[in-house]
Design a protein around this motif. Structure first.
Motif, PDB file in Angstrom:
ATOM      1  N   THR A   1       0.807  -1.210   0.000  1.00  0.00           N
ATOM      2  CA  THR A   1       0.000   0.000   0.000  1.00  0.00           C
ATOM      3  C   THR A   1       0.846   1.268   0.000  1.00  0.00           C
ATOM      4  OG1 THR A   1      -1.501  -1.271   1.351  1.00  0.00           O
ATOM      5  CG2 THR A   1      -1.984   1.061   1.116  1.00  0.00           C
ATOM      6  N   TRP A   2       1.934   1.223   0.754  1.00  0.00           N
ATOM      7  CA  TRP A   2       2.759   2.439   0.860  1.00  0.00           C
ATOM      8  C   TRP A   2       3.363   2.849  -0.487  1.00  0.00           C
ATOM      9  CZ3 TRP A   2       7.850   2.528  -0.561  1.00  0.00           C
ATOM     10  CH2 TRP A   2       8.500   1.288  -0.704  1.00  0.00           C
ATOM     11  N   GLU A   3       3.412   1.898  -1.432  1.00  0.00           N
ATOM     12  CA  GLU A   3       4.049   2.201  -2.707  1.00  0.00           C
ATOM     13  C   GLU A   3       3.327   3.291  -3.486  1.00  0.00           C
ATOM     14  OE1 GLU A   3       4.771  -1.277  -5.017  1.00  0.00           O
ATOM     15  OE2 GLU A   3       6.229  -2.071  -3.609  1.00  0.00           O
ATOM     16  N   ILE A   4       2.107   3.594  -3.071  1.00  0.00           N
ATOM     17  CA  ILE A   4       1.399   4.654  -3.782  1.00  0.00           C
ATOM     18  C   ILE A   4       1.974   6.032  -3.434  1.00  0.00           C
ATOM     19  CG2 ILE A   4      -0.462   5.132  -2.119  1.00  0.00           C
ATOM     20  CD1 ILE A   4      -2.166   4.807  -4.951  1.00  0.00           C
ATOM     21  N   LEU A   5       2.619   6.121  -2.274  1.00  0.00           N
ATOM     22  CA  LEU A   5       3.129   7.427  -1.837  1.00  0.00           C
ATOM     23  C   LEU A   5       4.142   8.057  -2.803  1.00  0.00           C
ATOM     24  CD1 LEU A   5       3.332   6.867   2.026  1.00  0.00           C
ATOM     25  CD2 LEU A   5       1.666   8.191   0.703  1.00  0.00           C
ATOM     26  N   PRO A   6       5.108   7.286  -3.273  1.00  0.00           N
ATOM     27  CA  PRO A   6       6.037   7.912  -4.230  1.00  0.00           C
ATOM     28  C   PRO A   6       5.318   8.469  -5.463  1.00  0.00           C
ATOM     29  CG  PRO A   6       6.891   5.809  -3.492  1.00  0.00           C
ATOM     30  CD  PRO A   6       5.506   5.921  -2.941  1.00  0.00           C
ATOM     31  N   TYR A   7       4.219   7.818  -5.865  1.00  0.00           N
ATOM     32  CA  TYR A   7       3.487   8.317  -7.027  1.00  0.00           C
ATOM     33  C   TYR A   7       2.784   9.634  -6.698  1.00  0.00           C
ATOM     34  CZ  TYR A   7       4.380   3.805  -9.123  1.00  0.00           C
ATOM     35  OH  TYR A   7       4.996   2.713  -9.634  1.00  0.00           O
ATOM     36  N   ALA A   8       2.303   9.727  -5.467  1.00  0.00           N
ATOM     37  CA  ALA A   8       1.695  10.986  -5.048  1.00  0.00           C
ATOM     38  C   ALA A   8       2.742  12.097  -5.082  1.00  0.00           C
ATOM     39  CB  ALA A   8       1.120  10.843  -3.639  1.00  0.00           C
ATOM     40  N   LEU A   9       3.960  11.736  -4.663  1.00  0.00           N
ATOM     41  CA  LEU A   9       5.052  12.704  -4.698  1.00  0.00           C
ATOM     42  C   LEU A   9       5.353  13.118  -6.145  1.00  0.00           C
ATOM     43  CD1 LEU A   9       6.924  14.038  -2.609  1.00  0.00           C
ATOM     44  CD2 LEU A   9       8.658  12.350  -3.238  1.00  0.00           C
ATOM     45  N   LEU A  10       5.298  12.129  -7.038  1.00  0.00           N
ATOM     46  CA  LEU A  10       5.501  12.441  -8.459  1.00  0.00           C
ATOM     47  C   LEU A  10       4.436  13.424  -8.941  1.00  0.00           C
ATOM     48  CD1 LEU A  10       6.756  12.061 -11.248  1.00  0.00           C
ATOM     49  CD2 LEU A  10       5.412   9.985 -11.524  1.00  0.00           C
ATOM     50  N   GLY A  11       3.192  13.226  -8.457  1.00  0.00           N
ATOM     51  CA  GLY A  11       2.111  14.153  -8.811  1.00  0.00           C
ATOM     52  C   GLY A  11       2.462  15.571  -8.380  1.00  0.00           C
ATOM     53  N   ILE A  12       3.016  15.675  -7.182  1.00  0.00           N
ATOM     54  CA  ILE A  12       3.391  17.005  -6.677  1.00  0.00           C
ATOM     55  C   ILE A  12       4.469  17.618  -7.560  1.00  0.00           C
ATOM     56  CG2 ILE A  12       4.466  18.223  -4.731  1.00  0.00           C
ATOM     57  CD1 ILE A  12       3.119  16.180  -2.877  1.00  0.00           C
ATOM     58  N   ILE A  13       5.462  16.802  -7.892  1.00  0.00           N
ATOM     59  CA  ILE A  13       6.567  17.321  -8.721  1.00  0.00           C
ATOM     60  C   ILE A  13       6.036  17.761 -10.093  1.00  0.00           C
ATOM     61  CG2 ILE A  13       8.738  16.705  -9.859  1.00  0.00           C
ATOM     62  CD1 ILE A  13       9.230  14.801  -7.454  1.00  0.00           C
TER      63      ILE A  13
ATOM     64  N   PRO B   1      16.086  -0.249  -4.051  1.00  0.00           N
ATOM     65  CA  PRO B   1      16.243  -1.109  -5.235  1.00  0.00           C
ATOM     66  C   PRO B   1      15.441  -2.413  -5.121  1.00  0.00           C
ATOM     67  CG  PRO B   1      18.340  -0.861  -4.037  1.00  0.00           C
ATOM     68  CD  PRO B   1      17.334  -0.023  -3.324  1.00  0.00           C
ATOM     69  N   GLN B   2      15.177  -2.866  -3.897  1.00  0.00           N
ATOM     70  CA  GLN B   2      14.496  -4.158  -3.765  1.00  0.00           C
ATOM     71  C   GLN B   2      12.976  -4.039  -3.913  1.00  0.00           C
ATOM     72  OE1 GLN B   2      15.737  -2.232  -1.594  1.00  0.00           O
ATOM     73  NE2 GLN B   2      15.387  -2.789   0.558  1.00  0.00           N
ATOM     74  N   SER B   3      12.444  -2.786  -3.922  1.00  0.00           N
ATOM     75  CA  SER B   3      10.995  -2.625  -4.032  1.00  0.00           C
ATOM     76  C   SER B   3      10.550  -2.799  -5.482  1.00  0.00           C
ATOM     77  CB  SER B   3      10.593  -1.230  -3.555  1.00  0.00           C
ATOM     78  OG  SER B   3      10.917  -0.289  -4.554  1.00  0.00           O
ATOM     79  N   ALA B   4       9.236  -2.831  -5.668  1.00  0.00           N
ATOM     80  CA  ALA B   4       8.691  -3.022  -7.020  1.00  0.00           C
ATOM     81  C   ALA B   4       8.547  -1.702  -7.762  1.00  0.00           C
ATOM     82  CB  ALA B   4       7.327  -3.711  -6.932  1.00  0.00           C
ATOM     83  N   LEU B   5       9.149  -0.628  -7.238  1.00  0.00           N
ATOM     84  CA  LEU B   5       9.008   0.681  -7.879  1.00  0.00           C
ATOM     85  C   LEU B   5       9.861   0.732  -9.138  1.00  0.00           C
ATOM     86  CD1 LEU B   5       9.357   2.857  -4.657  1.00  0.00           C
ATOM     87  CD2 LEU B   5       7.270   2.463  -5.957  1.00  0.00           C
TER      88      LEU B   5
ATOM     89  N   TYR C   1      -4.445  -1.759 -16.793  1.00  0.00           N
ATOM     90  CA  TYR C   1      -5.367  -1.344 -15.733  1.00  0.00           C
ATOM     91  C   TYR C   1      -4.660  -1.221 -14.388  1.00  0.00           C
ATOM     92  CZ  TYR C   1      -9.423  -0.841 -12.818  1.00  0.00           C
ATOM     93  OH  TYR C   1     -10.330  -0.342 -11.939  1.00  0.00           O
ATOM     94  N   ALA C   2      -3.609  -2.002 -14.201  1.00  0.00           N
ATOM     95  CA  ALA C   2      -2.937  -2.002 -12.904  1.00  0.00           C
ATOM     96  C   ALA C   2      -2.429  -0.607 -12.527  1.00  0.00           C
ATOM     97  CB  ALA C   2      -1.778  -2.992 -12.927  1.00  0.00           C
ATOM     98  N   ILE C   3      -2.146   0.215 -13.534  1.00  0.00           N
ATOM     99  CA  ILE C   3      -1.554   1.517 -13.272  1.00  0.00           C
ATOM    100  C   ILE C   3      -2.584   2.521 -12.762  1.00  0.00           C
ATOM    101  CG2 ILE C   3      -1.905   2.593 -15.546  1.00  0.00           C
ATOM    102  CD1 ILE C   3       1.417   2.571 -13.717  1.00  0.00           C
ATOM    103  N   ILE C   4      -3.859   2.157 -12.812  1.00  0.00           N
ATOM    104  CA  ILE C   4      -4.898   3.168 -12.661  1.00  0.00           C
ATOM    105  C   ILE C   4      -4.873   3.882 -11.305  1.00  0.00           C
ATOM    106  CG2 ILE C   4      -6.911   1.863 -11.818  1.00  0.00           C
ATOM    107  CD1 ILE C   4      -7.219   3.845 -14.965  1.00  0.00           C
ATOM    108  N   LEU C   5      -4.606   3.164 -10.215  1.00  0.00           N
ATOM    109  CA  LEU C   5      -4.643   3.825  -8.899  1.00  0.00           C
ATOM    110  C   LEU C   5      -3.569   4.902  -8.747  1.00  0.00           C
ATOM    111  CD1 LEU C   5      -5.548   0.988  -6.370  1.00  0.00           C
ATOM    112  CD2 LEU C   5      -6.995   2.811  -7.270  1.00  0.00           C
ATOM    113  N   PRO C   6      -2.293   4.553  -8.948  1.00  0.00           N
ATOM    114  CA  PRO C   6      -1.282   5.621  -8.857  1.00  0.00           C
ATOM    115  C   PRO C   6      -1.505   6.705  -9.903  1.00  0.00           C
ATOM    116  CG  PRO C   6      -0.274   3.531  -9.511  1.00  0.00           C
ATOM    117  CD  PRO C   6      -1.675   3.230  -9.142  1.00  0.00           C
TER     118      PRO C   6
END
Lengths: 147, 618
Positions: free
Chosen positions: B264-276, B394-398, B433-438
């Motif tokens: 779940t936390w993996e969405i946070l970096p995408y939110a940060l990308l939104g800000i940038i 590096p070990q995350s799925a990001l 479709y998987a990309i839709i949430l972030p």
């Protein structure tokens, strides 16, 4: 269906020999039969409107029959009077032997369509017209239309 | 065709010479069919507009195919290569890389200079896909001239999008039926909007985004009256494009590697990308405007100015051929950069050069689309941000590719101020479709941040320069006269049954207007009134319009405001009302309920947007 028009035709509303030679006079002569009818509220206006409608476009149907008619507030219910002229009366290019004068209340255009439709279908037939020509009495005349 | 029927009726007078012809037998079944259709389907003008929208979608797709073939042809002629722009630039000698866009600039500039002389119009920098609906007339000549100029810029590697001319051509074609059929402005606007939607849909193989692009950016409304036809045009355009496998068939524009959120936390970096993205996008817009201003201040004439723009792109292409073109192939490279074929340093260099190239192309006054270059900038930004996160965890799925996708959407949302379109666009061009949430998260954050920083969207300037608001203001005080279709079919009071029947068969209305010889309105003949007598052809011998006239039919005056007119329609079950001169009662035209609803939908949109910072920005 044919009964609708036939029911509206009463022996007292049939003139077997039209005396007039002129078209407008002939229409008025037939209309005069129903002058005193309780369904006719304003005879003068009915006559004016019958002539006016025929002036707008001839009411002769093309086979020796004319349907002078008016949608008018001068009548209370649909009313039909018929006349026959053995000699024929000129409606423009056409020689007319039978005149059916029809008055309908303004809001009842449908009644008029039914009456005209029925009469037109019956009178298209040469046999029916022959029977009308030979009718000796108003009763014969009506029976020729509703055998 | 509108007034042809008034002459078919014989003039009144000399009644005795008139013979009412017998109803021709073939008319009866036709008339019965007509009654059946009108009772079962009751087609409204809006439904008929839907059919036109389909036709416009088809035409838009064909013009897109034609334009693509033409740009490939010009590209082959000038470079001698039939490969993609980036590939053919990579194969070139450095001097060729420099010269090709420069020559392209000269040709594009010459096309504008000489073409606009023909079209007698002033040229101004614009992003072509920002189509202005106006009264629904897209100028024919200047559209062709601009598309011709864009053709040279695109074919020679200018950093500009093909979608611009595709939208322009498609919208121009779409404006033709409205002019030909003399539709009132609201319907003409809608059908031009359909053309624009078809252009976007066929450029990106993306029907949903095509419809939404126009709804959000051009119309500023997702009202169903207008959205339905937009969708219809988009779908037809896409279906047409998909018949040509060389255009990618039914495949999404950008194939993407699989992606999933593991935690779940993996969405946070995408939110940060939104800000940038939300902060970066306004600066990208300001940079583009700065480039325009610099070129304008230089006072260089059009041809050398466009040549200079081309030369800048050419110089950058000597080192980085990836800057050539709209950025399509570079986006694909970024998305597939799973194994780091492009190191982040290389990508950063390409990214910055591409922004410069885009600024140079648009700044020099080249016409074309800014949409695809924006997609590139967004995906590059996303990838770079993703690369940072990837090196941190590096070990995350990001994966940076997924960031590139979200960055594309977020940047698009922030520059166009159309977040809904941006979300669906990225979804459609990738079908992942998987990309839709972030993606949704990033787009919405970026949009909200960017409007705070810069109230004008990327298209605001173009729309303003093209005079979008002039008509919008006009729209807010429309009267029935502006919506009226003049010279409706009508018959004389003496018209026979046959003529009435002919009119009902050749037009799709249910009420036929009846007039006198001076076109004074007398009433109507209703299709439903004559229906019961269709089985009695003998009637035709003696019936005329006067015998079956309805005199109590509602009418409307030309000066009535729209709201009042709507009230009148609310009490009438028909689709149209006759418009009469107030004093003479002459029949001027007719107005349809659908046009009225479209106009009112348009107007309420205008009221909203004029109070919204985006469109009002100056």
């Amino acid at each position: 269906m044919s009964s609708t028009a036939a029911q509206l035709l009463q022996p007292t509303r049939i003139l077997l020999d039209i005396a007039a030679k002129d078209k407008n006079d002939a229409i008025l002569e037939v209309a005069a039969i129903i002058r005193a009818d309780p369904d006719v509220l304003d005879y003068g206006r009915l006559c004016t409107e019958l002539i006016a409608r025929d002036e707008l476009r001839s009411t002769a149907a093309g086979y020796g029959v004319a349907f002078p008619h008016a949608r008018t507030d001068a009548v209370r219910e649909i009313i039909i009077a018929a006349g026959r002229s053995q000699a024929g009366i000129r409606f423009g290019d056409e020689l007319v032997h039978f005149i059916f004068v029809i008055g309908t209340p303004r809001e009842k255009a449908g009644d008029y369509l039914v009456a005209v439709g029925t009469l037109a279908r019956l009178l298209r037939s040469g046999n029916n017209r022959a029977a009308l020509t030979q009718a000796a009495t108003p009763g014969d005349f009506i029976r020729a239309l509703a055998p | 065709m509108g007034n042809s029927t008034q002459t078919t009726s014989q003039p009144p007078g000399s009644p005795d010479s008139q013979k009412t012809p017998r109803l021709r037998p073939h008319l009866v079944p036709l008339l019965k069919l007509r009654v059946w259709i009108s009772e079962r389907f009751r087609p409204t003008e809006l439904q008929i507009t839907l059919l036109w929208a389909g036709l416009v979608g088809f035409g838009g797709a064909l013009s897109s195919l034609l334009f693509r073939a033409a740009s490939n042809g010009v590209h082959l002629l000038i470079t001698g290569s039939d490969k993609g722009l980036v590939e053919s630039f990579s194969d070139m000698q450095p001097w060729q890389r420099f010269l090709t866009p420069t020559v392209g600039g000269v040709l594009a500039g010459a096309t504008i200079v000489f073409g606009m002389r023909l079209a007698r119009q002033k040229n101004s920098t614009d992003y072509m896909e920002a189509i202005v609906l106006g009264e629904g007339n897209v100028p024919f000549r200047s559209s062709l001239v601009k598309s011709g100029s864009a053709l040279f810029t695109i074919a020679t590697g200018g950093s500009i999008g093909r979608e611009g001319p595709l939208v322009q051509l498609s919208a121009m074609l779409a404006s033709l039926p409205g002019r030909w059929r003399k539709w009132p402005p609201p319907r003409r606007r809608l059908i031009v909007a359909c053309g624009a939607a078809a252009g976007i849909a066929s450029a990106y193989n993306a029907p949903i985004s095509g419809a939404l692009f126009v709804a959000e950016i051009v119309l500023g409304s997702v009202a169903m009256e207008s959205f339905g036809p937009l969708v219809f045009a988009s779908v037809v355009a896409t279906m047409t494009i998909r018949q040509f496998p060389s255009m990618g068939g039914g495949n999404p524009l950008y194939g993407v590697p699989p992606f999933q959120l593991n935690a779940t936390w993996e969405i946070l970096p995408y939110a940060l990308l939104g800000i940038i993205a939300g902060i970066a996008a306004p600066w990208f817009l300001r940079f583009l405007r700065l480039c325009e201003t610099l070129f304008e201040r230089s006072r260089i004439p059009t041809i050398p100015r466009l040549a200079l723009g081309g030369a800048i792109v050419g110089s950058l292409a000597i080192w980085y051929p990836e800057v050539a073109g709209n950025g399509y192939s570079s986006i694909n490279n970024i998305l597939h950069n799973v194994h780091n074929e492009w190191a982040w340093q290389l990508l950063l260099a390409i990214f910055l050069c591409k922004i410069l190239a885009t600024g140079a192309t648009f700044g020099s006054g080249a016409v074309g689309g800014v949409f695809t270059p924006t997609l590139f900038v967004g995906s590059g930004l996303g990838y770079l941000v993703g690369a940072v996160f990837h090196s941190l965890w590096p070990q995350s799925a990001l994966t940076p590719s997924a960031f590139a996708l979200v960055g594309m959407g977020a940047f698009l949302a922030a520059t166009t101020h159309a977040p809904l379109m941006a979300i669906l666009m990225v979804f459609e061009v990738t079908l992942d479709y998987a990309i839709i949430l972030p993606l949704m998260m990033g787009c919405v954050i970026a949009y909200y941040l960017s409007i705070g920083i810069e109230p004008a969207s990327i298209y605001s300037e173009s729309l303003k320069r093209k005079g979008a608001r002039i008509f919008d203001e006009h729209l807010s005080n429309l009267h029935i006269l502006d919506l009226m279709k003049p010279d409706p079919p009508a018959v004389l009071i003496t018209a026979g049954f046959e003529e009435i029947a002919q009119n009902f068969i050749s037009h799709h209305f249910n009420y036929l207007y009846v007039v006198d010889a001076e076109r004074h309105f007398l009433g109507v003949v209703s299709l439903h009134d004559i229906k019961p007598y269709l089985n009695e052809p003998e009637m035709a011998d003696v019936i005329i319009a006067e015998d079956i006239l309805r005199e109590d039919f509602p009418t409307i005056s030309p000066g009535v405001p729209l709201a009042q007119a709507l009230d009148k329609f609310a009490r009438h079950d028909g689709e149209r009302l006759p418009v009469l001169d107030e004093t003479t009662r002459k029949l001027l035209g007719r107005v349809s309920k659908s046009d009225l609803i479209l106009a009112i939908a348009d107007r309420s949109k205008t009221d909203q947007t004029s109070s919204r910072p985006t469109a009002a920005a100056s």
